[in-house]
Enzyme design. Structure first.
Site, short mmCIF file in Angstrom:
data_model
loop_
_atom_site.label_atom_id
_atom_site.label_comp_id
_atom_site.label_asym_id
_atom_site.label_seq_id
_atom_site.Cartn_x
_atom_site.Cartn_y
_atom_site.Cartn_z
N HIS A 107 45.70 64.38 60.76
CA HIS A 107 44.29 64.34 61.12
C HIS A 107 43.48 65.06 60.06
O HIS A 107 43.88 66.14 59.63
CB HIS A 107 44.08 65.02 62.48
CG HIS A 107 42.63 65.09 62.86
ND1 HIS A 107 41.95 63.97 63.33
CD2 HIS A 107 41.73 66.11 62.83
CE1 HIS A 107 40.69 64.32 63.58
NE2 HIS A 107 40.53 65.60 63.28
N ARG A 164 46.33 26.08 46.93
CA ARG A 164 47.18 25.91 45.76
C ARG A 164 48.33 24.97 46.11
O ARG A 164 48.71 24.84 47.27
CB ARG A 164 47.71 27.28 45.28
CG ARG A 164 46.56 28.20 44.87
CD ARG A 164 47.04 29.56 44.42
NE ARG A 164 47.88 29.51 43.25
CZ ARG A 164 47.47 29.46 41.99
NH1 ARG A 164 46.17 29.42 41.72
NH2 ARG A 164 48.31 29.45 41.00
N GLY A 177 61.12 25.88 30.47
CA GLY A 177 62.48 25.63 30.94
C GLY A 177 62.52 24.38 31.81
O GLY A 177 61.59 24.12 32.58
N GLY A 237 38.91 30.52 52.17
CA GLY A 237 40.23 31.14 52.32
C GLY A 237 40.20 32.51 51.65
O GLY A 237 39.13 33.02 51.28
N GLU A 261 32.99 25.75 53.93
CA GLU A 261 34.33 25.68 54.51
C GLU A 261 34.39 24.49 55.45
O GLU A 261 33.59 24.37 56.39
CB GLU A 261 34.64 26.99 55.26
CG GLU A 261 35.85 26.96 56.17
CD GLU A 261 37.14 26.53 55.47
OE1 GLU A 261 37.49 27.11 54.43
OE2 GLU A 261 37.80 25.59 55.98
P1 FAD Z 1 53.52 32.31 39.63
O1 FAD Z 1 52.91 33.65 39.68
O2 FAD Z 1 52.61 31.13 39.62
O3 FAD Z 1 54.46 32.31 38.34
C1 FAD Z 1 55.14 31.19 37.91
C2 FAD Z 1 55.37 31.31 36.42
O4 FAD Z 1 56.26 30.30 36.02
C3 FAD Z 1 54.11 31.12 35.58
O5 FAD Z 1 54.05 32.10 34.58
C4 FAD Z 1 54.29 29.75 34.98
O6 FAD Z 1 53.66 29.60 33.73
C5 FAD Z 1 55.80 29.70 34.83
N1 FAD Z 1 56.39 28.35 34.77
C6 FAD Z 1 56.16 27.31 35.60
N2 FAD Z 1 56.95 26.26 35.27
C7 FAD Z 1 57.68 26.68 34.21
C8 FAD Z 1 58.67 26.06 33.42
N3 FAD Z 1 59.09 24.83 33.67
N4 FAD Z 1 59.19 26.76 32.38
C9 FAD Z 1 58.80 28.02 32.13
N5 FAD Z 1 57.87 28.65 32.86
C10 FAD Z 1 57.33 27.99 33.88
N6 FAD Z 1 49.02 37.22 46.25
C11 FAD Z 1 49.17 38.42 46.83
O7 FAD Z 1 50.23 38.69 47.41
N7 FAD Z 1 48.17 39.36 46.80
C12 FAD Z 1 46.98 39.12 46.20
O8 FAD Z 1 46.10 39.98 46.18
C13 FAD Z 1 46.78 37.86 45.59
N8 FAD Z 1 45.63 37.56 44.98
C14 FAD Z 1 45.49 36.35 44.34
C15 FAD Z 1 44.25 36.08 43.72
C16 FAD Z 1 44.09 34.86 43.06
C17 FAD Z 1 42.77 34.58 42.38
C18 FAD Z 1 45.17 33.93 43.03
C19 FAD Z 1 45.00 32.62 42.31
C20 FAD Z 1 46.36 34.19 43.67
C21 FAD Z 1 46.53 35.40 44.34
N9 FAD Z 1 47.71 35.71 45.01
C22 FAD Z 1 47.86 36.92 45.64
C23 FAD Z 1 48.84 34.76 45.06
C24 FAD Z 1 49.89 35.15 44.03
O9 FAD Z 1 49.31 35.15 42.75
C25 FAD Z 1 51.05 34.16 44.10
O10 FAD Z 1 51.57 34.11 45.42
C26 FAD Z 1 52.17 34.58 43.15
O11 FAD Z 1 51.70 34.65 41.82
C27 FAD Z 1 53.35 33.60 43.24
O12 FAD Z 1 54.36 34.05 42.40
P2 FAD Z 1 55.41 33.04 41.72
O13 FAD Z 1 56.25 33.90 40.86
O14 FAD Z 1 56.04 32.21 42.76
O15 FAD Z 1 54.53 32.05 40.83
P1 AMP Z 2 43.45 28.77 51.33
O1 AMP Z 2 44.40 27.65 51.62
O2 AMP Z 2 43.64 30.00 52.18
O3 AMP Z 2 43.33 29.08 49.88
O4 AMP Z 2 42.01 28.23 51.78
C1 AMP Z 2 41.42 27.06 51.30
C2 AMP Z 2 40.30 26.66 52.26
O5 AMP Z 2 39.59 25.56 51.70
C3 AMP Z 2 40.82 26.18 53.62
O6 AMP Z 2 40.24 26.98 54.63
C4 AMP Z 2 40.36 24.73 53.70
O7 AMP Z 2 39.96 24.35 55.00
C5 AMP Z 2 39.16 24.69 52.75
N1 AMP Z 2 38.86 23.35 52.22
C6 AMP Z 2 39.74 22.41 51.79
N2 AMP Z 2 39.09 21.28 51.36
C7 AMP Z 2 37.74 21.53 51.52
C8 AMP Z 2 36.53 20.77 51.27
N3 AMP Z 2 36.56 19.53 50.76
N4 AMP Z 2 35.34 21.35 51.56
C9 AMP Z 2 35.27 22.61 52.06
N5 AMP Z 2 36.37 23.36 52.34
C10 AMP Z 2 37.60 22.85 52.06
#
Ligand code: FAD
Ligand code: AMP
Length: 477
Positions: free
Chosen positions: A453, A281, A124, A192, A213
């Site tokens: 409890h 991210r 989109g 992180g 880190e």
């Molecule tokens: P997203 O989940 O990134 O979804 C966005 C969607 O939009 C995707 O499907 C993408 O393909 C689609 N999209 C993008 N642009 C377009 C476009 N132009 N057209 C159509 N589709 C599009 N959060 C927690 O709260 N608890 C957790 O335990 C947790 N664990 C995580 C573990 C990992 C390894 C990672 C990477 C993240 C984790 N997170 C966790 C973070 C969480 O995944 C994100 O905060 C969350 O997914 C954000 O939701 P969102 O809907 O904003 O984006």
């Molecule tokens: P988060 O933003 O919680 O996912 O955490 C990412 C972590 O990566 C932060 O604590 C940053 O300080 C760390 N970080 C970012 N760049 C570097 C780097 N070049 N080497 C080591 N740690 C990093």
């Protein structure tokens, strides 16, 4: 080609921010569509975004399996349970994870159907005048009209230029959830939430894990008493966490990937077999905005919104990871639901002061509200109560006595300002504290609430009592 249908709401992005927004709009009787382009490694499309496909859900599936394996190895003996020939089968673990992901993502289609939402797999792009260009998975394009458009395009992993992803030896968090063999030596860049969770998964399966880190401070965003306690346990588990270690380069050779990092004593190296870059991210807005939409981005690339998630363009909203605030699924979900209600003319808001944070390691870490450091900085007089799980009958019975619950309340009017838990089931226990903050509860409110409890939740009760030096089961400071 243009489509004659005019939608009330088109949501771009079907992750945990976008799909609940579309569902709430549908529940409110609005004609809603949700466009999503997510593709899995096998090329198949699925709704659910990062969270369901490559984040929250698969990581928790692997954390659960590996935690069980670890407990069988390290804790069953204490219960008098003898396990002979304990082994794990990574293939089965990975298949189980994929099954859970599939069940979760397929459920979204059913939810769309129930709420009357049209799911549109594909890309989109917002055009001027609240039109949306929709490119279906087969490449055909249609122009759709909408009264309101919600941007929910999420985020993508940040790349470290000096250690570029190659999808094999250097991977992002998604890649690290898909390993088909346990790396002998794993380097994790970034301590992180994601780095610690993934590091824990592979450590429990036997990998030597080094976590680099850049910051000197461990978990800077958490209460530092909690961070110190967690660091102690993680190091005991064998996670080699090196703080103040800024990675600046990588060389691939016959013996593995050699990471170069700078710390207080100069340049250091460490050689590993696989590297996970988990340095954070970034908002994902690639090919999201056409010319002249009026949507503005901030200097870090986030879509600019107000407290109700309205962008600078009329009737264009944005929610989830693509806007300011913590990148958490539940924060995005609440924003999506709020927008689904606001568009329908209902009253709604998100309480940004009561967003829980959880790290699903062992022990788990969870908190809501202000850290002690933040309260101290604010200058407001405060009191603290804490309760160690070592003093909890239930925690002892569970053989899970690491950590504590800590409650911070204002000294003047007793308002609960923050709750911090490191210990068993912290992620579940924090829900009570979130509710307390939502209702502006006082420490006394929690003190007067009866807790069953023996439960772990008594730790929070006792911490609240401890804030007034009235704990029963622990002599609080
Ligand atoms: P997203 O989940 O990134 O979804 C966005 C969607 O939009 C995707 O499907 C993408 O393909 C689609 N999209 C993008 N642009 C377009 C476009 N132009 N057209 C159509 N589709 C599009 N959060 C927690 O709260 N608890 C957790 O335990 C947790 N664990 C995580 C573990 C990992 C390894 C990672 C990477 C993240 C984790 N997170 C966790 C973070 C969480 O995944 C994100 O905060 C969350 O997914 C954000 O939701 P969102 O809907 O904003 O984006
Ligand atoms: P988060 O933003 O919680 O996912 O955490 C990412 C972590 O990566 C932060 O604590 C940053 O300080 C760390 N970080 C970012 N760049 C570097 C780097 N070049 N080497 C080591 N740690 C990093």
């Amino acid at each position: 080609m243009s489509d004659s249908t005019t939608y009330d709401v088109i949501v771009i992005g079907g992750g945990p921010a976008g799909y609940p927004c579309a569902i709430r709009a549908g529940q409110n009787g609005l004609k809603a569509a949700c466009i999503d382009e997510w593709k899995n490694y096998d090329g198949t499309h699925a709704f659910g975004g990062t969270c369901l496909n490559a984040g929250c859900i698969p990581s928790k599936a692997l954390l659960e399996s590996t935690e069980l394996y670890h407990r069988a190895q390290a804790e069953f003996g204490a219960h008098g349970i003898k396990v002979g020939g304990l082994e794990f089968d990574l293939g089965t673990m990975q298949k189980r994870k994929s099954k859970i992901v599939k069940a979760s993502t397929q459920g979204i289609q059913a939810l769309f159907k129930a709420a009357g939402v049209t799911g549109l797999p594909g890309h989109g792009r917002l055009l001027a005048g609240n039109k949306v260009e929709y490119t279906a998975l087969d490449g055909t394009k249609r122009e759709l009209a909408a009264r309101h458009v919600v941007l929910a395009s999420g985020s993508a992993p940040m790349e470290l230029k000096s250690v570029p992803f190659d999808g094999k030896a250097v991977v992002d968090s998604w890649g690290a959830l898909e390993f088909d063999a346990v790396p002998k030596r794993l380097g994790v860049i970034g301590a992180g939430v994601i780095g610690l969770e993934l590091g824990s998964v592979w450590r429990r399966l036997g990998a030597e894990v080094v976590v680099l880190e850049a910051l000197e401070q461990f978990l800077w965003m958490a209460d530092q008493q909690v961070a110190r306690e967690a660091l102690k346990h993680f190091r005991k588990q064998g996670l080699d966490i090196r703080l103040g270690a800024k990675v600046g380069g990588a060389k691939q050779g016959k013996t593995g990937v050699t990471l170069e990092y700078a710390d207080a004593s100069g340049t250091q190296t460490v050689t590993v077999d696989k590297v996970v870059v988990a340095i954070g991210r970034r908002p994902f807005t690639t090919d999201l905005l056409g010319e002249g939409t009026g949507v503005e981005l901030d200097e870090r690339g986030f879509v600019k919104v107000d407290h109700e998630c309205r962008t600078a363009a009329p009737d264009v909203w944005a929610v989830g990871d693509v806007v300011r605030g913590p990148m958490l699924a539940h924060k995005g979900k609440e924003e999506g639901v709020m927008v689904g209600d606001l568009i329908a003319g209902r009253v709604s808001e998100v309480n940004y002061k009561a967003i829980p944070s959880v790290i699903y390691t062992a022990p788990e870490i969870a908190w809501v509200g202000l850290t002690e450091e933040e309260v101290k900085k604010s200058g407001r007089p405060y009191k603290v109560g804490s309760f160690p799980f070592l003093a909890s009958g239930r925690a002892r019975a569970m053989e899970a006595t690491a950590g504590f619950a800590k409650l911070i309340a204002a000294a003047d009017d007793d308002e609960i300002l923050g709750v911090h838990i490191v210990g068993p089931m912290a992620g579940e226990l924090i829900a009570e504290a979130v509710l307390a903050l939502e209702y502006s509860a006082s420490a006394e409110d929690l003190q007067r609430t009866m807790h069953a409890h023996p439960t772990l939740s008594e730790a929070l009760h006792e911490a609240a009592l401890g804030a007034d030096k009235r704990a029963i089961d622990f002599p609080n400071r």
